[in-house]
Design an enzyme around this catalytic site. Structure first.
Site, PDB file in Angstrom:
ATOM      1  N   GLU A 276       0.846  -1.201   0.000  1.00 22.18           N
ATOM      2  CA  GLU A 276       0.000   0.000   0.000  1.00 22.18           C
ATOM      3  C   GLU A 276       0.881   1.251   0.000  1.00 22.18           C
ATOM      4  O   GLU A 276       1.880   1.319   0.724  1.00 22.18           O
ATOM      5  CB  GLU A 276      -0.888  -0.006   1.244  1.00 22.18           C
ATOM      6  CG  GLU A 276      -1.740   1.233   1.413  1.00 22.18           C
ATOM      7  CD  GLU A 276      -2.470   1.275   2.750  1.00 22.18           C
ATOM      8  OE1 GLU A 276      -3.399   2.095   2.887  1.00 22.18           O
ATOM      9  OE2 GLU A 276      -2.114   0.489   3.650  1.00 22.18           O
ATOM     10  N   LYS A 347      -9.683   2.634  -2.595  1.00 15.51           N
ATOM     11  CA  LYS A 347     -10.126   2.116  -1.306  1.00 15.51           C
ATOM     12  C   LYS A 347     -11.471   2.723  -0.921  1.00 15.51           C
ATOM     13  O   LYS A 347     -11.651   3.948  -0.953  1.00 15.51           O
ATOM     14  CB  LYS A 347      -9.074   2.423  -0.229  1.00 15.51           C
ATOM     15  CG  LYS A 347      -9.371   1.819   1.133  1.00 15.51           C
ATOM     16  CD  LYS A 347      -8.227   2.103   2.097  1.00 15.51           C
ATOM     17  CE  LYS A 347      -8.491   1.479   3.461  1.00 15.51           C
ATOM     18  NZ  LYS A 347      -7.398   1.765   4.420  1.00 15.51           N
ATOM     19  N   CYS A 409      -5.558  -2.739   2.796  1.00 14.35           N
ATOM     20  CA  CYS A 409      -5.291  -2.675   4.238  1.00 14.35           C
ATOM     21  C   CYS A 409      -6.511  -3.064   5.062  1.00 14.35           C
ATOM     22  O   CYS A 409      -6.980  -4.198   5.026  1.00 14.35           O
ATOM     23  CB  CYS A 409      -4.782  -1.273   4.597  1.00 14.35           C
ATOM     24  SG  CYS A 409      -3.998  -1.165   6.231  1.00 14.35           S
TER      25      CYS A 409
END
Length: 530
Positions: A276, A347, A409
């Site tokens: 990430e 995300k 994540c």
């Protein structure tokens, strides 16, 4: 409700005892994995709940238990505040307590529901069974609400204690929240055994074993078949500490680490995975950076790397004034050897106070800021999306096109929300940054990624800056991993996916039906006993 007598020191101090029991229950989660301790603590919770005389006391018992569990289990959050100098570092410990004060409401609601539905059912078998059934269903229901309300916080669901025990295969039927019902009922069977109801405890245990056997059979029926062809993957873990990650002076050094660990192109086409936010470049606006990355790739390779997508008020100039940045996405970019962007995922499930600051005008006025550096909040993406990876050819070898799901994540912890069901991918990629998660956060994060692999019956690839990076097969087993603070790379074959499980088809509808069925059964049993 009444029960066999408890020791006087337990009956006299029920709420401190529950606070300690909740704290001990957190040892059932990673990294310790002491799940029998969690079951003992649940048995004690049921015993004290059985003796509660009022709904207020029943609520307080569950609240004390939840408070102890969350304060200990989420201790790693305090460490993340040491990387934000805009706030005092001691505020991290206060933040853990304040978050736990809120989260404890959910187990408290479950204990109150169980007490209200099962009270008056009598001191013998029916009362114990009714209380256990309603608490099991109520716990699953409130965990689902915890993961949903106010953007949700699904970290450390109770069912994760079963990981690696064989019981975790039940997740292919009833998901993570369904595993919570198994934990409560196992705690209930232990409570019944300890209070002398041996036959009832044995009956309860046999029913649980039958359910677990059903889950094992379903897991056996959904085993991965042979892969159409081996797919070579390379996962990079550069061991870049959090305090160097956003340092402009360290940018070149960090890139050299990533490039070196990526290695030279091989005759076999590779899928190359970086963590990430691995690079700080604006890939859609900086062709020189795309060429720099493409130079690391062989003719059949594809690179997956984290990097932000920025939105500016002005997009025609090569230079931007400081006030022109409006927002950003935390993104995953797919890059081909020609330097072409073949896909991007943004995300969707952002971390409150980490990637955006709720109530920014109010909180920024009192000196609070988000933990990720920068003054502009991240914007959420549209949700789970399947990205098509192009075919590759190199050295006379080819790779067929693949479909990849992405969860960046924190997103991987949300059961039932990680896959685009209408376009099922071949595997999930979980680029993450666990460098600020302390010592307990990374193994807990890995455990929850493994449960997603079990639920969805597909492999999961994790790449993080400092560990734990891993390859997880469709049964939730870690086939290869790099431990914390190691600069290394994994090169192996991508494990095959299994056929879609019942949970993969229907999601959290199944555990919620189970939860409601348990609550209704407990209520019906209590009414009969009355």
């Amino acid at each position: 409700m009444t029960s066999a007598r408890l020791p006087a020191w337990v009956e006299g101090r029920p709420f401190p005892i529950m606070l300690v029991a909740g704290a001990l229950s957190a040892t059932g989660f990673a990294p310790l994995g002491l799940w029998p301790v969690t079951l003992l603590s649940l048995a004690l919770l049921l015993a004290l709940l059985d003796r509660a005389r009022t709904g207020r006391k029943a609520f307080a018992l569950g609240y004390a238990y939840g408070l102890g569990q969350f304060v200990v289990g989420l201790n790693w959050i305090a460490y993340s505040f040491t990387f934000q100098d805009a706030m005092p570092h001691w505020f991290g410990y206060l933040g853990v307590v304040l978050l736990s004060v809120y989260l404890a409401v959910y187990p408290a609601a479950a204990t109150l529901l169980a007490w209200r539905c099962a009270r008056g059912a009598g001191p013998r078998g029916g009362g114990a069974m009714a209380l256990t059934l309603v608490l099991a269903g109520g716990w699953a229901l409130t965990e689902y609400l915890r993961a949903t309300l106010f953007t949700g916080f699904a970290w450390n669901p109770l069912g994760v204690i079963w990981l690696g025990t064989g019981v975790d295969h039940m997740a292919r039927l009833i998901g993570t929240y369904g595993l919570a019902t198994v934990a409560i009922m196992a705690g209930g069977a232990l409570w019944m055994f300890l209070r002398g109801q041996r036959k009832l405890a044995l009956l309860f245990a046999l029913k649980l074993l039958a359910v677990v056997a059903l889950g094992w059979l379903h897991s056996h029926w959904t085993r991965p078949g042979p892969a159409a062809q081996p797919v070579m993957v390379q996962v990079v873990q550069p061991n870049i500490p959090q305090d160097e990650k956003y340092d402009p002076l360290a940018e070149s050094r960090n890139f050299l680490k990533l490039a070196k660990l990526s290695g030279a192109p091989s005759p076999t086409p590779r899928l190359l995975f970086w963590p990430e936010a691995a690079i700080s470049a604006l890939l859609d606006m900086e062709p020189d950076w795309r060429a720099r990355l493409a130079a690391l790739l062989g003719p059949g390779d594809v690179l997956m790397t984290g990097g932000d997508k920025f939105y500016f008020r002005k997009t025609t100039s090569a230079f931007y004034a400081q006030g022109d940045l409006m927002g950003a996405n935390n993104s995953l970019w797919v890059l081909t050897p020609e330097g072409r962007i073949a896909g991007r995922y943004d995300k969707a499930h952002l971390v409150p106070y980490g990637e955006y600051l709720p109530m920014r005008p109010l909180l920024s006025a009192i000196g609070l800021s988000r933990l990720v550096p920068g003054d502009v909040d991240f914007w959420p993406g549209p949700g789970p999306r399947t990205l098509a990876l192009p075919a590759g050819a190199s050295g006379g070898r080819t790779r067929l096109p693949l479909k990849m799901g992405v969860q960046i994540c924190y997103e991987i912890i949300f059961s039932g929300q990680v896959v685009e069901r209408a376009n099922r991918p071949d595997f999930l990629f979980n680029p993450s940054n666990d460098a600020w998660f302390g010592r307990w956060g990374p193994p807990q994060h890995l455990a929850q990624a493994r449960l997603r692999a079990v639920e969805e019956a597909m492999p999961v690839i994790r790449s993080t800056p400092t560990g734990i990076s891993a390859i997880i097969d469709a049964s939730g087993r870690v086939t290869a991993a790099m431990g914390p603070h190691q600069a290394s790379a994994l090169q192996t074959v991508l494990p095959p996916a299994a056929p879609a499980t019942l949970f993969a088809r229907f999601g959290n509808m199944l555990p919620m039906i189970l939860a409601l069925a348990l609550i209704v059964s407990g209520v019906a049993l209590a009414r009969v006993r009355r």
